[in-house]
Scaffold this motif. Structure first.
Motif, PDB file in Angstrom:
ATOM      1  N   THR A  72      16.192   5.722  -8.528  1.00 49.78           N
ATOM      2  CA  THR A  72      17.458   6.202  -9.085  1.00 49.78           C
ATOM      3  C   THR A  72      18.582   5.545  -8.298  1.00 49.78           C
ATOM      4  O   THR A  72      18.372   5.081  -7.177  1.00 49.78           O
ATOM      5  N   ILE A  73      19.765   5.498  -8.901  1.00 52.05           N
ATOM      6  CA  ILE A  73      20.906   4.820  -8.275  1.00 52.05           C
ATOM      7  C   ILE A  73      21.971   5.854  -7.913  1.00 52.05           C
ATOM      8  O   ILE A  73      22.389   6.640  -8.763  1.00 52.05           O
ATOM      9  N   ASN A  74      22.369   5.835  -6.638  1.00 52.20           N
ATOM     10  CA  ASN A  74      23.280   6.863  -6.119  1.00 52.20           C
ATOM     11  C   ASN A  74      24.313   6.267  -5.170  1.00 52.20           C
ATOM     12  O   ASN A  74      24.193   5.109  -4.768  1.00 52.20           O
ATOM     13  N   SER A  75      25.290   7.094  -4.780  1.00 53.56           N
ATOM     14  CA  SER A  75      26.391   6.569  -3.954  1.00 53.56           C
ATOM     15  C   SER A  75      26.289   6.963  -2.477  1.00 53.56           C
ATOM     16  O   SER A  75      27.009   6.406  -1.658  1.00 53.56           O
ATOM     17  N   ASP A  76      25.485   7.972  -2.137  1.00 49.40           N
ATOM     18  CA  ASP A  76      25.305   8.434  -0.762  1.00 49.40           C
ATOM     19  C   ASP A  76      26.553   9.162  -0.225  1.00 49.40           C
ATOM     20  O   ASP A  76      26.557  10.384  -0.147  1.00 49.40           O
ATOM     21  N   ARG A  79       0.847  -1.208   0.000  1.00 52.37           N
ATOM     22  CA  ARG A  79       0.000   0.000   0.000  1.00 52.37           C
ATOM     23  C   ARG A  79       0.878   1.253   0.000  1.00 52.37           C
ATOM     24  O   ARG A  79       0.533   2.273  -0.595  1.00 52.37           O
ATOM     25  N   VAL A  80       2.014   1.150   0.688  1.00 50.81           N
ATOM     26  CA  VAL A  80       2.943   2.291   0.713  1.00 50.81           C
ATOM     27  C   VAL A  80       3.623   2.443  -0.657  1.00 50.81           C
ATOM     28  O   VAL A  80       3.813   3.553  -1.154  1.00 50.81           O
ATOM     29  N   VAL A  81       3.930   1.318  -1.278  1.00 45.78           N
ATOM     30  CA  VAL A  81       4.497   1.346  -2.638  1.00 45.78           C
ATOM     31  C   VAL A  81       3.515   2.045  -3.576  1.00 45.78           C
ATOM     32  O   VAL A  81       3.895   2.911  -4.383  1.00 45.78           O
ATOM     33  N   GLU A  82       2.233   1.692  -3.439  1.00 45.97           N
ATOM     34  CA  GLU A  82       1.201   2.323  -4.279  1.00 45.97           C
ATOM     35  C   GLU A  82       1.111   3.829  -4.016  1.00 45.97           C
ATOM     36  O   GLU A  82       0.949   4.627  -4.946  1.00 45.97           O
ATOM     37  N   LEU A  83       1.227   4.204  -2.731  1.00 44.32           N
ATOM     38  CA  LEU A  83       1.173   5.618  -2.346  1.00 44.32           C
ATOM     39  C   LEU A  83       2.327   6.399  -2.995  1.00 44.32           C
ATOM     40  O   LEU A  83       2.133   7.508  -3.510  1.00 44.32           O
ATOM     41  N   ILE A  84       3.511   5.804  -2.994  1.00 42.52           N
ATOM     42  CA  ILE A  84       4.688   6.446  -3.614  1.00 42.52           C
ATOM     43  C   ILE A  84       4.430   6.693  -5.099  1.00 42.52           C
ATOM     44  O   ILE A  84       4.716   7.771  -5.629  1.00 42.52           O
ATOM     45  N   LYS A  85       3.836   5.684  -5.742  1.00 43.44           N
ATOM     46  CA  LYS A  85       3.540   5.806  -7.183  1.00 43.44           C
ATOM     47  C   LYS A  85       2.463   6.852  -7.438  1.00 43.44           C
ATOM     48  O   LYS A  85       2.578   7.697  -8.323  1.00 43.44           O
ATOM     49  N   GLU A  86       1.433   6.783  -6.612  1.00 43.05           N
ATOM     50  CA  GLU A  86       0.302   7.701  -6.767  1.00 43.05           C
ATOM     51  C   GLU A  86       0.738   9.161  -6.613  1.00 43.05           C
ATOM     52  O   GLU A  86       0.280  10.041  -7.339  1.00 43.05           O
ATOM     53  N   LYS A  87       1.670   9.405  -5.672  1.00 44.29           N
ATOM     54  CA  LYS A  87       2.136  10.781  -5.430  1.00 44.29           C
ATOM     55  C   LYS A  87       3.306  11.145  -6.345  1.00 44.29           C
ATOM     56  O   LYS A  87       3.890  12.228  -6.217  1.00 44.29           O
ATOM     57  N   ASP A  88       3.699  10.215  -7.202  1.00 45.18           N
ATOM     58  CA  ASP A  88       4.775  10.451  -8.172  1.00 45.18           C
ATOM     59  C   ASP A  88       6.088  10.845  -7.495  1.00 45.18           C
ATOM     60  O   ASP A  88       6.776  11.774  -7.915  1.00 45.18           O
ATOM     61  N   ILE A  89       6.418  10.129  -6.427  1.00 45.43           N
ATOM     62  CA  ILE A  89       7.639  10.404  -5.659  1.00 45.43           C
ATOM     63  C   ILE A  89       8.781   9.542  -6.199  1.00 45.43           C
ATOM     64  O   ILE A  89       8.611   8.346  -6.451  1.00 45.43           O
ATOM     65  N   THR A  90       9.938  10.168  -6.398  1.00 46.87           N
ATOM     66  CA  THR A  90      11.123   9.442  -6.864  1.00 46.87           C
ATOM     67  C   THR A  90      11.955   9.000  -5.655  1.00 46.87           C
ATOM     68  O   THR A  90      12.166   9.783  -4.734  1.00 46.87           O
ATOM     69  N   LEU A  91      12.408   7.759  -5.681  1.00 38.05           N
ATOM     70  CA  LEU A  91      13.274   7.267  -4.601  1.00 38.05           C
ATOM     71  C   LEU A  91      14.745   7.442  -5.002  1.00 38.05           C
ATOM     72  O   LEU A  91      15.139   7.099  -6.115  1.00 38.05           O
ATOM     73  N   GLU A  92      15.522   7.968  -4.058  1.00 36.85           N
ATOM     74  CA  GLU A  92      16.971   8.087  -4.254  1.00 36.85           C
ATOM     75  C   GLU A  92      17.600   6.885  -3.542  1.00 36.85           C
ATOM     76  O   GLU A  92      17.772   6.896  -2.332  1.00 36.85           O
ATOM     77  N   VAL A  93      17.897   5.844  -4.313  1.00 36.91           N
ATOM     78  CA  VAL A  93      18.356   4.590  -3.720  1.00 36.91           C
ATOM     79  C   VAL A  93      19.888   4.519  -3.741  1.00 36.91           C
ATOM     80  O   VAL A  93      20.526   4.954  -4.700  1.00 36.91           O
ATOM     81  N   ASN A  94      20.442   3.991  -2.663  1.00 35.49           N
ATOM     82  CA  ASN A  94      21.898   3.900  -2.485  1.00 35.49           C
ATOM     83  C   ASN A  94      22.251   2.471  -2.078  1.00 35.49           C
ATOM     84  O   ASN A  94      22.417   2.177  -0.893  1.00 35.49           O
ATOM     85  N   PRO A  95      22.362   1.554  -3.061  1.00 37.44           N
ATOM     86  CA  PRO A  95      22.436   0.130  -2.722  1.00 37.44           C
ATOM     87  C   PRO A  95      23.575  -0.254  -1.767  1.00 37.44           C
ATOM     88  O   PRO A  95      23.345  -0.909  -0.748  1.00 37.44           O
ATOM     89  N   TRP A  96      24.816   0.158  -2.078  1.00 38.77           N
ATOM     90  CA  TRP A  96      25.941  -0.302  -1.257  1.00 38.77           C
ATOM     91  C   TRP A  96      25.872   0.300   0.141  1.00 38.77           C
ATOM     92  O   TRP A  96      26.196  -0.362   1.142  1.00 38.77           O
ATOM     93  N   SER A  97      25.445   1.546   0.230  1.00 38.37           N
ATOM     94  CA  SER A  97      25.249   2.193   1.520  1.00 38.37           C
ATOM     95  C   SER A  97      24.259   1.387   2.365  1.00 38.37           C
ATOM     96  O   SER A  97      24.479   1.147   3.560  1.00 38.37           O
ATOM     97  N   ASN A  98      23.178   0.952   1.734  1.00 31.62           N
ATOM     98  CA  ASN A  98      22.147   0.191   2.454  1.00 31.62           C
ATOM     99  C   ASN A  98      22.700  -1.125   2.989  1.00 31.62           C
ATOM    100  O   ASN A  98      22.348  -1.565   4.079  1.00 31.62           O
ATOM    101  N   TYR A  99      23.607  -1.732   2.200  1.00 27.65           N
ATOM    102  CA  TYR A  99      24.229  -2.972   2.663  1.00 27.65           C
ATOM    103  C   TYR A  99      25.186  -2.674   3.825  1.00 27.65           C
ATOM    104  O   TYR A  99      25.125  -3.313   4.884  1.00 27.65           O
TER     105      TYR A  99
END
Ligand SMILES: [Zn+2]
Length: 300
Positions: free
Chosen positions: A279-283, A235-255
């Motif tokens: 989107t893919i970022n370095s943080d 439902r939160v995923v749907e909310l993000i899409k509905e509000k047209d919000i872009t995620l700034e994702v930082n894969p290695w940082s998250n690990y």
């Protein structure tokens, strides 16, 4: 690891989530320490790297925030800040980044040496103009307000960003989401929004999908820093899409910060497949010893 493999380097890229305070070269920290007679644990790059870089997965997020003390202490003057910004832009250009957004927390970054905010911004803008002229890239600026610095700091930072909105495109609410209640920051962040600044919020990094939901309900942000745990509630995923919000994702940082247990479990691909703008970022490319090319490699 820093990666300059042509397979990733040749792709023209963007980076929209990068903290200047986490992107300071080790050699620069040493140069500054010598110039300003600052005490640091070591004066050789290979030695100092042991104190300023995170190579292995941490137990929690607080440990990485501690590693920032040395960085904060090295921001000793507006001229040094300008040098750090320029070097970061150079490092971006080397990876074929064409659109780059740099973010920093003035109250945190300039706290150690009581460095003047306006003079430092002027230095950064000089580095930006030079990079845009010489390195074939465009650069945006985001002012961070750090939750750990408190509500008053948030008000001060937002007012400062609004005063400089000709040069600052957005504000970001960052650090320790679990420790500080959201309510303290709603008023100033909405004030920034009213003044025409864009808003991005660090949320859902080491917190559940409900935190992302609360972030959206309170701030209606344009983007969310991380937001990866939204995957735990569709439902939160749907909310993000509905509000047209872009995620700034930082894969290695998250690990490394243990926000995901293994890199294989990272939800980047799932979020993409569900239609979320990711989107893919370095943080923090120096602290985390990564770069956008490496993030692309990991994602690939
Ligand atoms: Zn961040």
């Amino acid at each position: 690891m820093k990666n300059f493999d042509p397979q990733y380097n040749d792709i023209p890229k963007t980076e929209i989530h990068c903290h200047l305070e986490g992107a300071i070269r080790t050699q620069t920290i040493i140069d500054v320490a010598r110039q300003y007679q600052l005490k640091i644990p070591a004066y050789e790059v290979s030695e100092l790297d042991r104190y300023v870089k995170v190579y292995d997965q941490l137990q929690d997020l607080t440990a990485v925030l501690k590693a920032f003390d040395i960085f904060q202490n090295s921001i000793a003057s507006p001229a040094i800040f300008e040098r750090m910004a320029w070097e970061l832009f150079e490092d971006c250009a080397r990876q074929n980044i064409k659109l780059f957004e740099v973010r920093f927390s003035p109250d945190w970054a300039f706290h150690g040496h009581t460095v003047d905010w306006d003079a430092s911004l002027e230095g950064l803008l000089r580095a930006q103009a030079k990079a845009e002229a010489e390195l074939d890239m465009v650069i945006g600026v985001i002012a961070i307000t750090s939750r750990s610095m408190g509500a008053e700091s948030c008000v001060r930072t937002v007012d400062w960003a609004i005063r400089h909105r000709q040069h600052i495109q957005a504000v970001d609410l960052a650090d320790g989401e679990t420790l500080y209640p959201i309510g303290d920051f709603v008023k100033p962040i909405l004030k920034a929004k009213d003044a025409g600044l864009k808003v991005t919020i660090h949320s859902g990094e080491d917190t559940p999908a409900s935190a992302v939901q609360a972030t959206i309900q309170n701030f209606m942000p344009d983007r969310i820093g991380h937001g990866i745990h939204s995957i735990e509630d569709l439902r939160v995923v749907e909310l993000i899409k509905e509000k047209d919000i872009t995620l700034e994702v930082n894969p290695w940082s998250n690990y490394l910060t243990n926000s995901v247990r293994t890199i294989e479990e990272h939800p980047l691909k799932k979020l993409f497949d569900l239609g979320v703008k990711v989107t893919i970022n370095s943080d923090d490319p120096e602290v985390l010893e990564t770069n956008v090319n490496n993030e692309y490699r990991i994602a690939h």
